[in-house]
Design a protein around this motif. Structure first.
Motif, short mmCIF file in Angstrom:
data_model
loop_
_atom_site.label_atom_id
_atom_site.label_comp_id
_atom_site.label_asym_id
_atom_site.label_seq_id
_atom_site.Cartn_x
_atom_site.Cartn_y
_atom_site.Cartn_z
N THR A 96 0.89 -1.07 -0.13
CA THR A 96 -0.08 -0.07 0.05
C THR A 96 0.76 1.33 0.06
O THR A 96 2.06 1.10 0.40
CB THR A 96 -0.67 0.04 1.15
OG1 THR A 96 -1.78 1.06 1.25
CG2 THR A 96 -0.12 0.29 2.50
N HIS A 97 0.24 2.31 -0.38
CA HIS A 97 0.85 3.75 -0.19
C HIS A 97 1.23 4.28 1.21
O HIS A 97 0.04 4.18 1.80
CB HIS A 97 0.16 4.66 -1.12
CG HIS A 97 0.81 6.09 -1.20
ND1 HIS A 97 2.07 6.43 -1.83
CD2 HIS A 97 0.42 7.09 -0.50
CE1 HIS A 97 2.25 7.63 -1.54
NE2 HIS A 97 1.04 8.33 -0.82
N ILE A 98 2.28 4.82 1.52
CA ILE A 98 2.30 5.32 2.75
C ILE A 98 1.73 6.94 2.60
O ILE A 98 2.46 7.72 1.76
CB ILE A 98 3.90 5.52 2.90
CG1 ILE A 98 4.34 3.95 3.14
CG2 ILE A 98 4.06 5.98 4.62
CD1 ILE A 98 5.78 3.62 3.62
N THR A 99 0.92 7.15 3.42
CA THR A 99 0.20 8.66 3.53
C THR A 99 1.41 9.64 3.95
O THR A 99 2.46 9.56 4.51
CB THR A 99 -0.96 8.68 4.61
OG1 THR A 99 -1.74 7.37 4.42
CG2 THR A 99 -1.56 9.88 4.57
N ASN A 100 1.04 10.87 3.08
CA ASN A 100 2.05 11.80 3.01
C ASN A 100 3.41 11.80 2.64
O ASN A 100 4.43 12.29 3.15
CB ASN A 100 1.94 12.48 4.46
CG ASN A 100 0.73 13.09 4.77
OD1 ASN A 100 0.03 13.62 3.99
ND2 ASN A 100 0.35 13.24 6.00
N THR A 101 3.76 10.73 2.20
CA THR A 101 5.18 10.20 1.41
C THR A 101 5.04 10.17 0.20
O THR A 101 4.04 9.67 -0.54
CB THR A 101 5.79 9.33 2.48
OG1 THR A 101 5.07 7.97 1.96
CG2 THR A 101 5.76 9.39 3.95
N ASP A 102 6.29 9.98 -0.52
CA ASP A 102 6.38 9.23 -1.95
C ASP A 102 6.44 7.65 -2.10
O ASP A 102 6.86 7.13 -3.14
CB ASP A 102 7.67 9.99 -2.80
CG ASP A 102 7.30 11.51 -2.64
OD1 ASP A 102 6.24 11.80 -2.80
OD2 ASP A 102 8.36 12.14 -2.80
N PHE A 103 6.58 7.14 -0.84
CA PHE A 103 6.80 5.77 -0.78
C PHE A 103 5.80 4.73 -0.70
O PHE A 103 4.55 5.11 -0.25
CB PHE A 103 7.66 5.36 0.64
CG PHE A 103 8.94 6.37 0.52
CD1 PHE A 103 9.66 6.91 -0.40
CD2 PHE A 103 9.17 7.13 2.01
CE1 PHE A 103 10.59 7.84 -0.31
CE2 PHE A 103 10.30 7.84 2.04
CZ PHE A 103 11.00 8.35 0.93
N SER A 104 6.05 3.48 -0.99
CA SER A 104 4.95 2.50 -0.90
C SER A 104 5.75 1.17 -0.12
O SER A 104 6.87 0.99 -0.37
CB SER A 104 4.71 1.72 -2.22
OG SER A 104 3.81 2.79 -2.89
N LEU A 105 4.85 0.65 0.72
CA LEU A 105 5.28 -0.43 1.66
C LEU A 105 4.81 -1.73 1.42
O LEU A 105 3.57 -1.79 1.05
CB LEU A 105 5.05 0.07 3.06
CG LEU A 105 5.33 -1.09 4.18
CD1 LEU A 105 6.84 -1.24 4.45
CD2 LEU A 105 4.46 -0.83 5.62
N SER A 106 5.56 -2.81 1.40
CA SER A 106 4.83 -4.08 1.25
C SER A 106 5.37 -4.81 2.36
O SER A 106 6.49 -4.70 2.79
CB SER A 106 5.53 -4.76 -0.01
OG SER A 106 5.06 -6.03 -0.24
N LEU A 107 4.46 -5.65 3.08
CA LEU A 107 4.67 -6.80 3.93
C LEU A 107 4.74 -8.24 3.01
O LEU A 107 3.70 -8.43 2.49
CB LEU A 107 3.78 -6.57 5.09
CG LEU A 107 3.65 -5.38 5.83
CD1 LEU A 107 2.57 -5.38 6.94
CD2 LEU A 107 4.91 -5.21 6.44
N VAL A 108 5.47 -9.01 3.54
CA VAL A 108 5.60 -10.17 3.23
C VAL A 108 5.34 -11.16 4.14
O VAL A 108 6.01 -11.57 5.29
CB VAL A 108 7.32 -10.54 2.29
CG1 VAL A 108 7.15 -11.90 1.43
CG2 VAL A 108 7.43 -9.43 1.40
N VAL A 109 4.45 -12.14 3.78
CA VAL A 109 3.76 -12.92 4.83
C VAL A 109 4.05 -14.55 4.33
O VAL A 109 3.47 -15.00 3.32
CB VAL A 109 2.49 -12.67 5.29
CG1 VAL A 109 2.14 -13.66 6.44
CG2 VAL A 109 2.07 -11.54 5.51
N PRO A 110 4.97 -15.41 5.06
CA PRO A 110 5.04 -16.76 4.93
C PRO A 110 3.90 -17.65 5.23
O PRO A 110 2.93 -17.27 6.15
CB PRO A 110 6.20 -17.25 5.52
CG PRO A 110 6.31 -16.28 6.92
CD PRO A 110 5.56 -15.23 6.31
#
Length: 513
Positions: free
Chosen positions: A175-189
């Motif tokens: 998902t996109h991180i609010t108020n930033t230019d970045f996106s975060l991803s969580l990897v779940v086994p």
């Protein structure tokens, strides 16, 4: 003219109170150079950081100068970003990463700039650190565009030792991180699709679970409580007396005994602690105590003299081992989440074997090790009523190579000394062999078969026993060789072109004038 131009452009932004945050790419904190040169202490180093800037406007309506006054900035460490990731829920094999609008990685477990290999991280693309596939390309594009999505991807996963790898189906949630230019991803086994929530333990009673005779406890350096000093777990602490929880018979026992005693006092004092993590630890202490008597009975058998230790490592950071004299064998693996046997066992559905890596056949052992030990481990699996599995712990043992070698010898060709047999792990590393040659098997165990017998390894790949996957290290750098001058005779001086012009001019003047 330039001043008036800036005022005209900035006035609409001032009136609308526009907040335009600008985030830089990650870079190494400038204090790192000072620390490297021993100007500052290490605690002053912020590591990898990114800077966020915001323009400051003159918002006074009475003023004729409604323009930009300046720019304010703030440094944010990638460590702070990583701390926001729910690592407990993701498990030992789960992780998170973030990228900027160009697809470059801000932080990732395989980003070597965070591991100290590089003085400054490269502009590393996501597809250069993750296995480049068509699905990963779509994932990267969606993250750049700030799309929120979830998908299961078949990908190559590396173990912490970076020698073992395997394909797994991992769930990527981004998902996109609010108020930033970045996106975060969580990897779940797969083993962490369900999260165990434990309650009902009264933490104020402390660590009341009994500890069997000849049993040792190791505690991972997790932040169980705010005031819990993890320095107990990072160095030998020498004291005058042992704690009641864990009688100290050596410096190692004393260190972990003091750590448990410190945590016990914090729990009884109702200090501010991570409730979920503490509940998990209390449950681990209670649930694993039943193995003490079983281990004592099994270890009493003289036939098990080659078995150096038995251990049980849990998701709560607790490692219970027998006998207590083997605590030194497990000291480096007290943080079981970082131990490669632990992550490999969680990823596998059967036993995993591992031996200390050896690059060359005649490579010597460490002075503190009397032999190479083989670690055999298997994850404890629980079926979830709603579907799926959950793995709360890993059980295992450390044995001598002779123990495995005797089994391999009898299971293959008995006493036929002309036949050479190898027991290999899932990555082609030698666990045991019946070949002695000019050296004992201890000098072969831990070697990659491709280094020991390239022809045999090639034959196994051709027979589809192993699969060869090519991976490239886009972060590799050659080590800079610093050249030093000797203290001998002075070097020969070679003049430059400008020096030659001066010499010629001086010669002409001496002749003409």
């Amino acid at each position: 003219m330039e001043k008036e131009y800036v005022q005209v452009l900035s006035r609409p932004m001032v009136i609308s109170r526009t907040k335009h945050f600008l985030w830089t790419n990650v870079y190494l904190d400038a204090l790192a150079w000072l620390i490297e040169n021993r100007v500052l202490y290490e605690r002053s180093n912020m590591g990898m950081i990114t800077t966020v800037t915001l323009p400051v406007y003159n918002v006074s309506y009475e003023s004729n100068n409604q323009t930009i006054l300046g720019v304010m900035g703030l440094d944010v460490t990638t460590r702070e970003m990583i701390d926001t990731i729910p690592k407990r829920q993701l498990g030992a094999n789960g992780y998170g990463f973030a990228i900027n609008p160009n697809g470059f990685v801000l932080f990732h477990p395989l980003m070597k700039g965070q591991m100290g290999y590089l003085t400054d991280p490269p502009s590393l693309d996501l597809l250069e650190v993750e296995l480049d596939t068509a699905v990963k390309t779509v994932l990267r594009k969606e993250m750049i565009n700030g799309v929120t999505n979830e998908r299961v991807i078949d990908t190559l996963v590396w173990a912490p030792d970076m020698f073992h790898a395997g394909r797994r189906n991992l769930t990527y949630c981004h998902t996109h991180i609010t108020n930033t230019d970045f996106s975060l991803s969580l990897v779940v086994p797969p083993e962490n699709q369900h999260h165990l929530v434990i309650s009902g333990f009264d933490a104020s009673t402390g660590l009341t679970a009994s500890i069997g005779e000849n049993v040792s406890l190791l505690l991972a350096p997790f932040k169980y409580c705010d005031d819990f000093d993890t320095n107990f777990l990072t160095g030998i602490i020498v004291g005058e007396e042992a704690t009641e929880l864990h009688p100290g018979i050596s410096d190692l026992h004393l260190k972990y005994g003091q750590a448990l005693s410190s945590l016990d006092e914090l729990l009884k004092a109702k200090a501010k602690c991570d409730k979920e993590l503490v509940q998990n630890l209390l449950w681990d202490l209670e649930a694993t105590s039943v193995v003490d008597s079983e281990w004592a009975a099994a270890y009493a058998d003289e036939a098990n003299e080659d078995v150096r230790s038995l251990f049980l490592a849990t998701n709560g950071g607790l490692t219970r081992l027998y006998p207590d004299s083997a605590i030194g064998l497990h000291e480096s693996e007290a943080n079981n989440w970082a131990a490669h046997y632990y992550s490999r066992a969680l990823a596998a559905n059967d036993f995993v074997y591992s031996a200390p890596y050896r690059e060359y056949q005649n490579e010597s052992m460490d002075d503190d090790d009397d032999e190479t030990l083989i670690t055999i481990a298997k994850a404890i699996s629980m079926d979830v009523p709603a579907g799926g599995i959950f793995k709360p712990a890993v059980v295992g043992t450390k044995v001598s190579p002779a123990f495995i070698e005797s089994v391999v010898h009898s299971a293959t060709y008995g006493s036929d000394d002309d036949v050479v047999s190898y027991l290999l792990d899932d990555a082609g590393f030698v666990i045991a062999t019946t070949w002695t040659g000019n050296q004992s098997e201890a000098f072969v165990v831990g070697m990659f078969l491709g280094m020991l017998d390239p022809a045999l390894m090639t034959r196994l790949i051709e027979a589809d026993v192993y699969t060869r996957v090519e991976d490239y290290d886009y972060q590799a750098l050659c080590k800079i060789q610093v050249q030093f001058g000797s203290a001998g005779s002075a070097p020969v001086y070679i003049p430059s072109i400008s020096n030659l012009h001066l010499l010629v001019e001086k010669a002409i003047r001496s002749v003409c004038c």
